[in-house]
Design a protein around this motif. Structure first.
Motif, PDB file in Angstrom:
ATOM      1  N   MET A   1     -18.671  -9.282  40.012  1.00  0.00           N
ATOM      2  CA  MET A   1     -18.696 -11.126  39.096  1.00  0.00           C
ATOM      3  C   MET A   1     -19.641 -11.521  39.221  1.00  0.00           C
ATOM      4  SD  MET A   1     -15.946 -13.179  40.138  1.00  0.00           S
ATOM      5  CE  MET A   1     -14.854 -11.986  41.129  1.00  0.00           C
ATOM      6  N   ARG A   2     -19.421 -12.017  37.932  1.00  0.00           N
ATOM      7  CA  ARG A   2     -20.921 -12.942  37.835  1.00  0.00           C
ATOM      8  C   ARG A   2     -20.429 -14.298  38.247  1.00  0.00           C
ATOM      9  NH1 ARG A   2     -20.377 -12.802  31.403  1.00  0.00           N
ATOM     10  NH2 ARG A   2     -21.109 -14.785  32.001  1.00  0.00           N
ATOM     11  N   LEU A   3     -21.438 -14.824  39.195  1.00  0.00           N
ATOM     12  CA  LEU A   3     -21.370 -16.202  39.067  1.00  0.00           C
ATOM     13  C   LEU A   3     -20.672 -17.363  38.030  1.00  0.00           C
ATOM     14  CD1 LEU A   3     -22.459 -17.816  41.937  1.00  0.00           C
ATOM     15  CD2 LEU A   3     -23.731 -18.795  40.479  1.00  0.00           C
ATOM     16  N   ARG A   4     -20.800 -17.212  36.132  1.00  0.00           N
ATOM     17  CA  ARG A   4     -20.280 -17.510  36.340  1.00  0.00           C
ATOM     18  C   ARG A   4     -18.554 -17.493  35.752  1.00  0.00           C
ATOM     19  NH1 ARG A   4     -22.144 -18.565  29.676  1.00  0.00           N
ATOM     20  NH2 ARG A   4     -23.731 -19.635  30.774  1.00  0.00           N
ATOM     21  N   GLU A   5     -18.109 -16.518  36.310  1.00  0.00           N
ATOM     22  CA  GLU A   5     -16.934 -16.235  36.047  1.00  0.00           C
ATOM     23  C   GLU A   5     -16.451 -16.290  37.589  1.00  0.00           C
ATOM     24  OE1 GLU A   5     -14.861 -11.609  36.754  1.00  0.00           O
ATOM     25  OE2 GLU A   5     -16.968 -11.609  35.918  1.00  0.00           O
ATOM     26  N   THR A   6     -17.408 -16.788  38.603  1.00  0.00           N
ATOM     27  CA  THR A   6     -16.830 -17.003  39.605  1.00  0.00           C
ATOM     28  C   THR A   6     -16.618 -18.828  39.977  1.00  0.00           C
ATOM     29  OG1 THR A   6     -17.856 -15.537  40.951  1.00  0.00           O
ATOM     30  CG2 THR A   6     -16.828 -17.275  42.380  1.00  0.00           C
ATOM     31  N   VAL A   7     -17.180 -19.159  38.683  1.00  0.00           N
ATOM     32  CA  VAL A   7     -16.810 -20.337  38.712  1.00  0.00           C
ATOM     33  C   VAL A   7     -15.692 -21.207  37.821  1.00  0.00           C
ATOM     34  CG1 VAL A   7     -17.890 -22.987  37.751  1.00  0.00           C
ATOM     35  CG2 VAL A   7     -19.231 -21.052  39.124  1.00  0.00           C
ATOM     36  N   ALA A   8     -15.653 -20.205  36.590  1.00  0.00           N
ATOM     37  CA  ALA A   8     -14.920 -20.620  35.919  1.00  0.00           C
ATOM     38  C   ALA A   8     -12.898 -20.238  37.125  1.00  0.00           C
ATOM     39  CB  ALA A   8     -14.590 -19.460  34.792  1.00  0.00           C
ATOM     40  N   ARG A   9     -13.399 -19.094  37.185  1.00  0.00           N
ATOM     41  CA  ARG A   9     -12.001 -19.297  37.844  1.00  0.00           C
ATOM     42  C   ARG A   9     -11.162 -19.967  39.505  1.00  0.00           C
ATOM     43  NH1 ARG A   9     -11.356 -12.187  39.514  1.00  0.00           N
ATOM     44  NH2 ARG A   9     -11.723 -11.655  37.399  1.00  0.00           N
ATOM     45  N   ASN A  10     -12.781 -20.385  39.913  1.00  0.00           N
ATOM     46  CA  ASN A  10     -12.207 -21.358  40.761  1.00  0.00           C
ATOM     47  C   ASN A  10     -11.886 -22.929  40.292  1.00  0.00           C
ATOM     48  OD1 ASN A  10     -12.529 -19.670  43.046  1.00  0.00           O
ATOM     49  ND2 ASN A  10     -15.042 -20.094  42.832  1.00  0.00           N
ATOM     50  N   LEU A  11     -12.552 -23.187  39.237  1.00  0.00           N
ATOM     51  CA  LEU A  11     -12.099 -24.261  38.807  1.00  0.00           C
ATOM     52  C   LEU A  11     -10.944 -23.995  38.172  1.00  0.00           C
ATOM     53  CD1 LEU A  11     -12.612 -26.651  36.357  1.00  0.00           C
ATOM     54  CD2 LEU A  11     -13.302 -25.813  35.345  1.00  0.00           C
ATOM     55  N   ALA A  29     -12.798 -37.158  34.506  1.00  0.00           N
ATOM     56  CA  ALA A  29     -13.624 -36.443  34.846  1.00  0.00           C
ATOM     57  C   ALA A  29     -14.406 -37.745  33.750  1.00  0.00           C
ATOM     58  CB  ALA A  29     -13.990 -35.367  34.906  1.00  0.00           C
ATOM     59  N   ASP A  30     -14.153 -38.444  33.040  1.00  0.00           N
ATOM     60  CA  ASP A  30     -14.246 -38.477  31.402  1.00  0.00           C
ATOM     61  C   ASP A  30     -15.373 -37.874  30.603  1.00  0.00           C
ATOM     62  OD1 ASP A  30     -15.053 -40.774  29.587  1.00  0.00           O
ATOM     63  OD2 ASP A  30     -16.757 -40.886  30.674  1.00  0.00           O
ATOM     64  N   ILE A  31     -14.893 -36.317  30.526  1.00  0.00           N
ATOM     65  CA  ILE A  31     -15.546 -35.772  29.253  1.00  0.00           C
ATOM     66  C   ILE A  31     -14.563 -34.845  28.324  1.00  0.00           C
ATOM     67  CG2 ILE A  31     -17.247 -34.254  31.150  1.00  0.00           C
ATOM     68  CD1 ILE A  31     -15.577 -32.278  31.667  1.00  0.00           C
ATOM     69  N   ASN A  32     -14.964 -33.955  27.460  1.00  0.00           N
ATOM     70  CA  ASN A  32     -13.916 -33.600  26.626  1.00  0.00           C
ATOM     71  C   ASN A  32     -13.204 -32.794  26.967  1.00  0.00           C
ATOM     72  OD1 ASN A  32     -13.256 -31.795  24.367  1.00  0.00           O
ATOM     73  ND2 ASN A  32     -14.285 -33.224  22.956  1.00  0.00           N
ATOM     74  N   ARG A  33     -11.720 -31.737  27.397  1.00  0.00           N
ATOM     75  CA  ARG A  33     -10.571 -30.861  27.470  1.00  0.00           C
ATOM     76  C   ARG A  33     -11.190 -30.040  26.644  1.00  0.00           C
ATOM     77  NH1 ARG A  33      -7.311 -27.616  26.213  1.00  0.00           N
ATOM     78  NH2 ARG A  33      -8.642 -28.166  23.856  1.00  0.00           N
ATOM     79  N   ASN A  34     -12.028 -29.729  25.753  1.00  0.00           N
ATOM     80  CA  ASN A  34     -12.853 -29.104  25.449  1.00  0.00           C
ATOM     81  C   ASN A  34     -13.492 -27.813  25.773  1.00  0.00           C
ATOM     82  OD1 ASN A  34     -10.696 -28.479  22.756  1.00  0.00           O
ATOM     83  ND2 ASN A  34     -12.443 -29.685  21.335  1.00  0.00           N
ATOM     84  N   GLY A  37     -11.875 -26.105  29.004  1.00  0.00           N
ATOM     85  CA  GLY A  37     -11.786 -24.737  28.700  1.00  0.00           C
ATOM     86  C   GLY A  37     -12.335 -23.607  29.051  1.00  0.00           C
ATOM     87  N   MET A  38     -13.502 -24.370  27.751  1.00  0.00           N
ATOM     88  CA  MET A  38     -14.717 -22.992  27.559  1.00  0.00           C
ATOM     89  C   MET A  38     -15.191 -23.355  28.652  1.00  0.00           C
ATOM     90  SD  MET A  38     -16.155 -25.428  24.693  1.00  0.00           S
ATOM     91  CE  MET A  38     -18.138 -24.505  23.748  1.00  0.00           C
TER      92      MET A  38
END
Length: 70
Positions: A1-11, A29-34, A37-38
């Protein structure tokens, strides 16, 4: 599993465990909702600073984003 996938799943897992929508997390978090999702769809890679900000909102240690099999 790629690290980006791991971060996405855990987020996604951590956000849902707190009962937050992507929009609620983004607002706190004062960031854009999009952007949230990304991150969850692996279309964007978060910076270390962003992971710290998200971890603060989610009341967790940033290392939780990197746990495999969680």
């Amino acid at each position: 599993m790629r690290l980006r996938e791991t971060v996405a799943r855990n987020l996604r897992r951590l956000r849902q465990a707190k009962g937050l929508s992507q929009e609620e997390l983004a607002d706190r978090a004062d960031i854009n909702r999009n952007y949230v999702g990304m991150l969850e769809r692996e279309q964007h890679a978060a910076t270390i600073d962003m992971l710290e900000k998200l971890a603060d909102v989610l009341e967790t240690d940033p290392v939780e984003f990197f746990r495999r099999g969680a």
